[in-house]
Design a protein around this motif. Sequence first.
Motif, PDB file in Angstrom:
ATOM      1  N   GLY A   8       0.776  -1.233   0.000  1.00  0.00           N
ATOM      2  CA  GLY A   8       0.000   0.000   0.000  1.00  0.00           C
ATOM      3  C   GLY A   8       0.801   1.274   0.000  1.00  0.00           C
ATOM      4  N   GLY A   9       2.122   1.194   0.081  1.00  0.00           N
ATOM      5  CA  GLY A   9       2.956   2.383   0.084  1.00  0.00           C
ATOM      6  C   GLY A   9       2.641   3.307   1.249  1.00  0.00           C
ATOM      7  N   PHE A  10       2.741   4.604   1.006  1.00  0.00           N
ATOM      8  CA  PHE A  10       2.546   5.611   2.058  1.00  0.00           C
ATOM      9  C   PHE A  10       1.191   5.469   2.748  1.00  0.00           C
ATOM     10  CE2 PHE A  10       1.342   9.781   3.661  1.00  0.00           C
ATOM     11  CZ  PHE A  10       2.492  10.204   4.303  1.00  0.00           C
ATOM     12  N   ALA A  11       0.145   5.146   1.983  1.00  0.00           N
ATOM     13  CA  ALA A  11      -1.202   5.050   2.547  1.00  0.00           C
ATOM     14  C   ALA A  11      -1.346   3.895   3.540  1.00  0.00           C
ATOM     15  CB  ALA A  11      -2.224   4.898   1.422  1.00  0.00           C
ATOM     16  N   GLN A  12      -0.444   2.925   3.454  1.00  0.00           N
ATOM     17  CA  GLN A  12      -0.500   1.767   4.341  1.00  0.00           C
ATOM     18  C   GLN A  12       0.097   2.062   5.711  1.00  0.00           C
ATOM     19  OE1 GLN A  12       1.474  -1.658   2.627  1.00  0.00           O
ATOM     20  NE2 GLN A  12       1.173  -2.923   4.455  1.00  0.00           N
ATOM     21  N   ALA A  13       0.916   3.103   5.812  1.00  0.00           N
ATOM     22  CA  ALA A  13       1.625   3.417   7.062  1.00  0.00           C
ATOM     23  C   ALA A  13       0.688   4.077   8.077  1.00  0.00           C
ATOM     24  CB  ALA A  13       2.809   4.324   6.774  1.00  0.00           C
ATOM     25  N   ALA A  59       5.548   9.842   9.831  1.00  0.00           N
ATOM     26  CA  ALA A  59       6.793   9.536  10.544  1.00  0.00           C
ATOM     27  C   ALA A  59       7.088   8.044  10.492  1.00  0.00           C
ATOM     28  CB  ALA A  59       6.698  10.021  11.986  1.00  0.00           C
ATOM     29  N   ALA A  60       6.043   7.222  10.660  1.00  0.00           N
ATOM     30  CA  ALA A  60       6.231   5.770  10.621  1.00  0.00           C
ATOM     31  C   ALA A  60       6.694   5.337   9.234  1.00  0.00           C
ATOM     32  CB  ALA A  60       4.928   5.065  10.993  1.00  0.00           C
ATOM     33  N   TYR A  61       6.110   5.953   8.206  1.00  0.00           N
ATOM     34  CA  TYR A  61       6.506   5.597   6.843  1.00  0.00           C
ATOM     35  C   TYR A  61       7.976   5.909   6.602  1.00  0.00           C
ATOM     36  CZ  TYR A  61       6.890   5.497   1.792  1.00  0.00           C
ATOM     37  OH  TYR A  61       7.317   5.207   0.520  1.00  0.00           O
ATOM     38  N   MET A  62       8.403   7.124   6.966  1.00  0.00           N
ATOM     39  CA  MET A  62       9.782   7.520   6.692  1.00  0.00           C
ATOM     40  C   MET A  62      10.775   6.676   7.482  1.00  0.00           C
ATOM     41  SD  MET A  62       9.556   9.681   4.310  1.00  0.00           S
ATOM     42  CE  MET A  62      11.280  10.174   4.227  1.00  0.00           C
ATOM     43  N   GLU A  63      10.441   6.304   8.702  1.00  0.00           N
ATOM     44  CA  GLU A  63      11.352   5.486   9.505  1.00  0.00           C
ATOM     45  C   GLU A  63      11.450   4.072   8.939  1.00  0.00           C
ATOM     46  OE1 GLU A  63      14.008   4.046  12.308  1.00  0.00           O
ATOM     47  OE2 GLU A  63      13.565   6.067  11.568  1.00  0.00           O
ATOM     48  N   ARG A  64      10.318   3.502   8.576  1.00  0.00           N
ATOM     49  CA  ARG A  64      10.336   2.158   7.986  1.00  0.00           C
ATOM     50  C   ARG A  64      11.068   2.169   6.650  1.00  0.00           C
ATOM     51  NH1 ARG A  64      10.382  -3.034   9.168  1.00  0.00           N
ATOM     52  NH2 ARG A  64       9.116  -4.361   7.815  1.00  0.00           N
ATOM     53  N   PHE A 122       7.492  18.391   7.977  1.00  0.00           N
ATOM     54  CA  PHE A 122       8.514  19.364   8.377  1.00  0.00           C
ATOM     55  C   PHE A 122       9.828  18.646   8.675  1.00  0.00           C
ATOM     56  CE2 PHE A 122      10.871  21.621  11.669  1.00  0.00           C
ATOM     57  CZ  PHE A 122      10.974  22.896  11.127  1.00  0.00           C
ATOM     58  N   ASN A 123       9.760  17.574   9.437  1.00  0.00           N
ATOM     59  CA  ASN A 123      10.976  16.831   9.792  1.00  0.00           C
ATOM     60  C   ASN A 123      11.640  16.235   8.557  1.00  0.00           C
ATOM     61  OD1 ASN A 123      10.642  17.388  12.532  1.00  0.00           O
ATOM     62  ND2 ASN A 123       9.420  15.544  12.888  1.00  0.00           N
ATOM     63  N   MET A 124      10.836  15.725   7.632  1.00  0.00           N
ATOM     64  CA  MET A 124      11.389  15.140   6.413  1.00  0.00           C
ATOM     65  C   MET A 124      12.126  16.189   5.592  1.00  0.00           C
ATOM     66  SD  MET A 124       9.400  13.115   3.333  1.00  0.00           S
ATOM     67  CE  MET A 124       8.405  14.518   2.844  1.00  0.00           C
ATOM     68  N   ILE A 125      11.525  17.366   5.469  1.00  0.00           N
ATOM     69  CA  ILE A 125      12.117  18.406   4.636  1.00  0.00           C
ATOM     70  C   ILE A 125      13.370  18.995   5.275  1.00  0.00           C
ATOM     71  CG2 ILE A 125      11.700  20.778   3.858  1.00  0.00           C
ATOM     72  CD1 ILE A 125       8.946  19.844   2.935  1.00  0.00           C
ATOM     73  N   VAL A 126      13.337  19.240   6.567  1.00  0.00           N
ATOM     74  CA  VAL A 126      14.512  19.798   7.245  1.00  0.00           C
ATOM     75  C   VAL A 126      15.645  18.771   7.286  1.00  0.00           C
ATOM     76  CG1 VAL A 126      15.371  20.685   9.435  1.00  0.00           C
ATOM     77  CG2 VAL A 126      13.173  21.480   8.555  1.00  0.00           C
ATOM     78  N   ASN A 127      15.289  17.491   7.406  1.00  0.00           N
ATOM     79  CA  ASN A 127      16.314  16.447   7.479  1.00  0.00           C
ATOM     80  C   ASN A 127      17.021  16.197   6.151  1.00  0.00           C
ATOM     81  OD1 ASN A 127      16.051  15.958  10.210  1.00  0.00           O
ATOM     82  ND2 ASN A 127      14.534  14.322   9.952  1.00  0.00           N
ATOM     83  N   GLN A 128      16.573  16.869   5.088  1.00  0.00           N
ATOM     84  CA  GLN A 128      17.297  16.767   3.815  1.00  0.00           C
ATOM     85  C   GLN A 128      18.769  17.145   3.981  1.00  0.00           C
ATOM     86  OE1 GLN A 128      14.728  18.112   0.160  1.00  0.00           O
ATOM     87  NE2 GLN A 128      14.266  19.485   1.848  1.00  0.00           N
ATOM     88  N   PHE A 129      19.048  17.988   4.961  1.00  0.00           N
ATOM     89  CA  PHE A 129      20.399  18.522   5.135  1.00  0.00           C
ATOM     90  C   PHE A 129      21.171  17.826   6.263  1.00  0.00           C
ATOM     91  CE2 PHE A 129      17.620  21.772   3.407  1.00  0.00           C
ATOM     92  CZ  PHE A 129      18.316  22.155   2.277  1.00  0.00           C
ATOM     93  N   SER A 130      20.643  16.699   6.752  1.00  0.00           N
ATOM     94  CA  SER A 130      21.217  16.071   7.941  1.00  0.00           C
ATOM     95  C   SER A 130      22.639  15.572   7.739  1.00  0.00           C
ATOM     96  CB  SER A 130      20.318  14.917   8.406  1.00  0.00           C
ATOM     97  OG  SER A 130      20.186  13.944   7.375  1.00  0.00           O
TER      98      SER A 130
END
Length: 456
Positions: free
Chosen positions: A71-76, A80-85, A189-197
């Motif tokens: 199901g991709g993103f919709a299955q999460a 946050a759970a999707y990005m971590e998995r 927000f966390n996903m976008i800011v973490n682009q520079f991690s």
Amino acid sequence: MEKEKRTHKSHCIVLPYPSQGHINPMLQFSKRLVHNGAKVTLAVTCFISKSLLGDSGPITIETISDGYDEGGFAQAESGAAYMERFRVVGSETLGSLIEKLKSSGCPVDCVVYDAFLPWALDVAKKLGLVGAVFFTQSCTVNNIHYHVHQGMLTLPLSEPEVVVPGLFPLQACDLPSLVYLYGSYPDFFNMIVNQFSNIEKVDWVFCNTFYKLEEKVVDWMAKICPLRTIGPTLPSAYLDKRLGDDKDYGLNMLMPVTGVCMEWLDSKPNGSVVYASYGSFAKLEPEQMEEVAWGLRRSNAYFLMVVRESEQAKLPQNFKEETAEKGLVVSWCPQLEVLAHRALGCFLTHGGWNSTLEALSLGVPMVVAPLWIDQPTNAKCVEDVWGIGLRARADDKGIVRREVLEDCIGKVMGSDGLKEIKNNALKWKNLAREAVDEGGSSDKCIDEFVAKLTAS
């Protein structure tokens, strides 16, 4: 898998975030790499691979897992759970793919990864490969997010005007929505800011823009990271025409209603049609959908309106039938073909970066009604920096009213329309083409990248 004889200069895995708006520019960039002698493998998630229609041309498709293969993103359970998995499972399966390609006699030299997926750089470095990050948003927006990540832009904002090094003065409402409305959509927000991690570890930084479009901010960011501009990433038929029959991106998650759209446009006078689309992802509130529909109707212009099947119930009752003499409503369309059509006079858009670059590269004036993320900043640039359109501003409820849309469309489309906008649109169209022409700024960057991969 049989071992391949290596006949290419280098081999790149290109890893997009699994959505149409991220796949398109990275796939187009991949075609440019192949044209310059590299081999490219596009790595998509198992779920996304099931819904892709079309032909990737010279690009090989392989799959990795995001941990949600059904199901991709919709299955999460959450963003946050999707990005971590995706980080955990994606790292493992990307590594396995690289090892598989190595054992087949086709070893990978470089991973070009979407900036939303910084963990891919860790995989590349662990395996001794070159790492290149690909930013699918504008350099202006990336610069703002970089300053947030570095703590140089303190949130929540305390002043109505914001000064960001490398940029023109901005009102708070001109910033990306996740910055201006701090606390909204924290997962995004966390996903976008973490682009520079981990950007200090990357070998190359690619941005889907071109130098003359964002000259000042490109120069500023190039001082802090190895930034290169490689856009606009449109099919070659709309720019330099060097890649043969390259007329579309090639892979689609939605089926365009091509024949009906183009026949309808063919029957309309030059510059008479408003094309309205809010992209492949946005979901309008019912009230906003109604205002857009009424704004188009009141403009008295011909209009081609894209409303995905899942959104069509939000249209006013009997809207399609009552506006049939002036308008056509379709579930999806071949956007590039539509924007390049002689009948187009204006693009009513949410201002996503891909749509903005496409309209700019094809010389189409815009009315931008931004919704969220980077779109308010793109709208600011369209109106006040590049002068190629107008921003349709929302009211206190966050709704862009029909009267505002009617007024903006009238100013751009009318017989006494803003000539400066149309002249600027033509200017930027020519500059976009120059960037990817042989020897142009973006073309040189891609040449340099493939040459250095080959040398190493």
